[in-house]
Design a protein around this motif. Structure first.
Motif, mmCIF file in Angstrom:
data_model
loop_
_atom_site.group_PDB
_atom_site.id
_atom_site.type_symbol
_atom_site.label_atom_id
_atom_site.label_comp_id
_atom_site.label_asym_id
_atom_site.label_seq_id
_atom_site.Cartn_x
_atom_site.Cartn_y
_atom_site.Cartn_z
ATOM 1 N N ASP A 211 -7.247 -1.187 23.240
ATOM 2 C CA ASP A 211 -8.084 -0.735 24.340
ATOM 3 C C ASP A 211 -9.557 -0.663 23.978
ATOM 4 O O ASP A 211 -10.366 -0.256 24.790
ATOM 5 C CB ASP A 211 -7.652 0.664 24.819
ATOM 6 N N SER A 212 -9.911 -1.042 22.773
ATOM 7 C CA SER A 212 -11.289 -0.870 22.353
ATOM 8 C C SER A 212 -11.980 -2.196 22.099
ATOM 9 O O SER A 212 -11.351 -3.192 21.749
ATOM 10 C CB SER A 212 -11.366 -0.008 21.091
ATOM 11 N N PHE A 213 -13.250 -2.175 22.284
ATOM 12 C CA PHE A 213 -14.153 -3.264 21.964
ATOM 13 C C PHE A 213 -14.839 -2.812 20.678
ATOM 14 O O PHE A 213 -15.333 -1.692 20.613
ATOM 15 C CB PHE A 213 -15.136 -3.374 23.138
ATOM 16 N N VAL A 214 -14.815 -3.625 19.643
ATOM 17 C CA VAL A 214 -15.358 -3.230 18.346
ATOM 18 C C VAL A 214 -16.497 -4.174 17.977
ATOM 19 O O VAL A 214 -16.325 -5.395 18.020
ATOM 20 C CB VAL A 214 -14.273 -3.259 17.246
ATOM 21 N N TYR A 215 -17.619 -3.589 17.613
ATOM 22 C CA TYR A 215 -18.779 -4.357 17.169
ATOM 23 C C TYR A 215 -19.047 -4.003 15.719
ATOM 24 O O TYR A 215 -19.284 -2.841 15.390
ATOM 25 C CB TYR A 215 -19.986 -4.039 18.046
ATOM 26 N N ILE A 216 -18.976 -4.998 14.853
ATOM 27 C CA ILE A 216 -19.219 -4.802 13.428
ATOM 28 C C ILE A 216 -20.588 -5.394 13.104
ATOM 29 O O ILE A 216 -20.854 -6.562 13.389
ATOM 30 C CB ILE A 216 -18.127 -5.488 12.586
ATOM 31 N N LYS A 217 -21.436 -4.550 12.524
ATOM 32 C CA LYS A 217 -22.791 -4.976 12.168
ATOM 33 C C LYS A 217 -23.175 -4.330 10.841
ATOM 34 O O LYS A 217 -23.064 -3.119 10.677
ATOM 35 C CB LYS A 217 -23.788 -4.560 13.241
#
Length: 142
Positions: free
Chosen positions: A66-72
């Motif tokens: 259910d999540s949108f994950v942004y890795i930076k």
């Protein structure tokens, strides 16, 4: 950078993990690709082997799609924070939405979760993950 090195070093990367069978999520990825002229973002579905490995690397739940994950830069953002950070990175008029971070995270994520829990009913679901076109294949990690 070869995919196998990506697991060891996520510094200087912008990776988006998304629900590969969600129509809304796929449209969101297409929206980002269209506006990311410098191709700074790379993509992987949460369901993919790479997506699952990255979730584990950051100690995130691997069964919660259910999540949108942004890795930076070797850190991550989820849900509404991820979306707002991505808009900031897109620049232009989209970065103006970044100010929404002043809204308390529980309130932002309440709205995010409300939509997320109903995304299949509202926008539909695919039978399989999105297949990138030849023009965008290099942006996908899986």
């Amino acid at each position: 950078m070869p995919t196998n090195q990506l697991f060891m070093n996520t510094k200087e990367t912008n990776i988006l993990l998304f629900d590969g069978v969600c129509n809304f999520c796929n449209k969101s990825v297409q929206f980002i690709i269209k506006r990311d002229s410098s191709e700074k973002f790379k993509f992987a579905s949460l369901q993919s082997e790479i997506g699952q490995t990255l979730l584990k690397k950051f100690g995130l739940e691997t069964s919660n799609l259910d999540s949108f994950v942004y890795i930076k830069n070797d850190s991550y953002f989820v849900k509404s924070s991820a979306a707002l950070h991505v808009l900031k990175e897109l620049g232009g008029i989209w970065q103006l939405f970044y100010f929404l971070l002043i809204i308390p995270k529980p309130l932002r994520d309440f709205v995010y979760n409300f939509i997320s829990k109903r995304r299949y009913q509202l926008f539909g679901k695919r039978d399989s993950c999105m297949i990138p076109t030849d023009a965008t294949k290099h942006l996908f990690l899986d």
